[in-house]
Design a protein around this motif. Structure first.
Motif, short mmCIF file in Angstrom:
data_model
loop_
_atom_site.label_atom_id
_atom_site.label_comp_id
_atom_site.label_asym_id
_atom_site.label_seq_id
_atom_site.Cartn_x
_atom_site.Cartn_y
_atom_site.Cartn_z
N LYS A 254 -107.27 39.26 16.88
CA LYS A 254 -108.03 38.93 17.99
C LYS A 254 -106.79 38.54 19.00
O LYS A 254 -107.10 38.82 20.34
CB LYS A 254 -108.81 37.51 17.72
N GLN A 255 -105.63 38.09 18.69
CA GLN A 255 -104.76 37.81 19.82
C GLN A 255 -104.03 38.99 20.18
O GLN A 255 -103.92 38.88 21.41
CB GLN A 255 -103.53 36.70 19.01
N ALA A 258 -106.56 40.44 22.68
CA ALA A 258 -106.49 39.68 24.07
C ALA A 258 -105.34 40.04 24.68
O ALA A 258 -105.37 40.09 26.10
CB ALA A 258 -106.67 38.21 23.79
N THR A 261 -105.24 43.37 26.30
CA THR A 261 -106.37 43.51 27.43
C THR A 261 -105.63 43.07 28.79
O THR A 261 -105.85 43.76 29.73
CB THR A 261 -107.62 42.73 27.08
N ASP A 262 -104.74 41.82 28.43
CA ASP A 262 -104.09 41.32 29.82
C ASP A 262 -103.17 42.40 30.33
O ASP A 262 -102.75 42.51 31.44
CB ASP A 262 -103.38 40.15 29.53
N LYS A 268 -111.73 45.01 26.74
CA LYS A 268 -111.51 44.43 25.45
C LYS A 268 -112.24 45.28 24.27
O LYS A 268 -111.63 45.22 23.15
CB LYS A 268 -111.92 42.95 25.63
N TYR A 272 -110.50 46.31 21.05
CA TYR A 272 -110.73 45.79 19.79
C TYR A 272 -111.39 46.86 18.74
O TYR A 272 -110.77 46.73 17.46
CB TYR A 272 -112.06 45.08 19.96
#
Length: 285
Positions: A254-255, A258, A261-262, A268, A272
């Motif tokens: 998950k990290q 994230a 994505t940034d 996202k 994923y």
């Protein structure tokens, strides 16, 4: 006991002599003669086992002619063991022409299984996708090697190759160029021997890893190119996938998603899905 007029295809260790099976030892003790890829190499194995037998040379340059000689001996009632320098005869090693000729002559062929470099490498690679395609040695010529890889790249499964130390860098370079640097590669080197190494990385990073330590370019290699998960990440470019893959090596899923994505600005949910595909394909996040 062995049967007269029978060819025994005997697997021998790929490195550690302790891996030979009791059935293989018994067969080598009981046959009338042993047909070997390199008689000098086989002498060492037989000496270790305390076995003395007549040796017949059967290698890639004389296999067709040797097959006829072996068939005559089998027809005369002898039992013969066929061995290669390491592993199983007739699998990326001489022996297939002999086995074919013996079978066509109506004589018995009995396999005595043992260690396989392919299965040994796969068992320690942690590749969870089912199935694999075993190619063996790719062409030595760079152009022919790349041409063959263009055909193989469409296969939706793990690709397995053998490679020699003097061609390992150029081979891995071509694997990355043709199959894509985003795919994962497991290099299995010197299996069952003292300096056994099993290393997984992205194909884009593999050449640098090999060149960073010349010792990692020594010995015989099994190369496992993991199945391509990029198809499950349609719409993401190679650079985005590379960033995601690198983050997954250091962070929980998950990290990593994230942060990817940034960094990339991609959606996202697409990242994923790609991360899940990478996780399924590899042993580490």
């Amino acid at each position: 006991m062995t049967e007269s007029g029978t060819l025994y295809v005997v697997a021998t260790p790929i490195g550690n002599l302790g891996d030979i099976t009791q059935r293989a030892i018994s067969t080598l003790q009981l046959v009338d003669a042993i047909a070997a890829e390199d008689t000098r190499h086989t002498v060492g194995l037989l000496r270790h086992l305390g076995i003395s037998k007549p040796l017949l040379a059967v290698h890639e340059h004389n296999e067709q002619q040797s097959a006829q000689g072996l068939i005559k001996r089998l027809q005369a009632g002898e039992s013969i063991a066929l061995v290669t320098d390491a592993g199983t005869p007739a699998v990326s090693d001489p022996g297939a022409l002999v086995v074919q000729g013996v079978r066509q002559a109506g004589l018995a062929v009995v396999p005595i299984p043992g260690v396989s470099a392919v299965i040994t490498a796969l068992s320690a690679a942690g590749i969870v996708q089912p199935g694999f395609y075993f190619e063996g040695f790719l062409p030595a010529s760079g152009s022919q090697r790349r041409k063959r890889l263009e055909i193989l790249k469409t296969l939706p499964t793990t690709l397995v190759f053998y490679e020699a130390p003097h061609r390992i860098v150029e081979c891995v370079t071509d694997l990355a160029a043709v199959l894509g640097g985003h795919r994962q590669l497991t290099l299995a080197r010197e299996l069952t021997k003292t300096f056994e190494t099993i290393h997984t990385c992205g194909l884009a990073e593999a050449v640098a890893w090999l060149q960073a330590d010349p010792n990692q370019q020594r010995g015989e290699f099994v190369l496992l190119v993991h199945a391509d998960v990029q198809e499950k990440a349609e719409g993401l470019d190679d650079e985005t996938l590379r960033i995601l893959q690198r983050l997954l090596q250091e962070l929980p899923l998950k990290q990593a998603v994230a942060l990817a994505t940034d960094i990339t600005g991609q959606k996202k949910n697409e990242l994923y899905e790609a991360a899940l595909a990478f996780k399924a394909a590899n042993t580490h996040e």
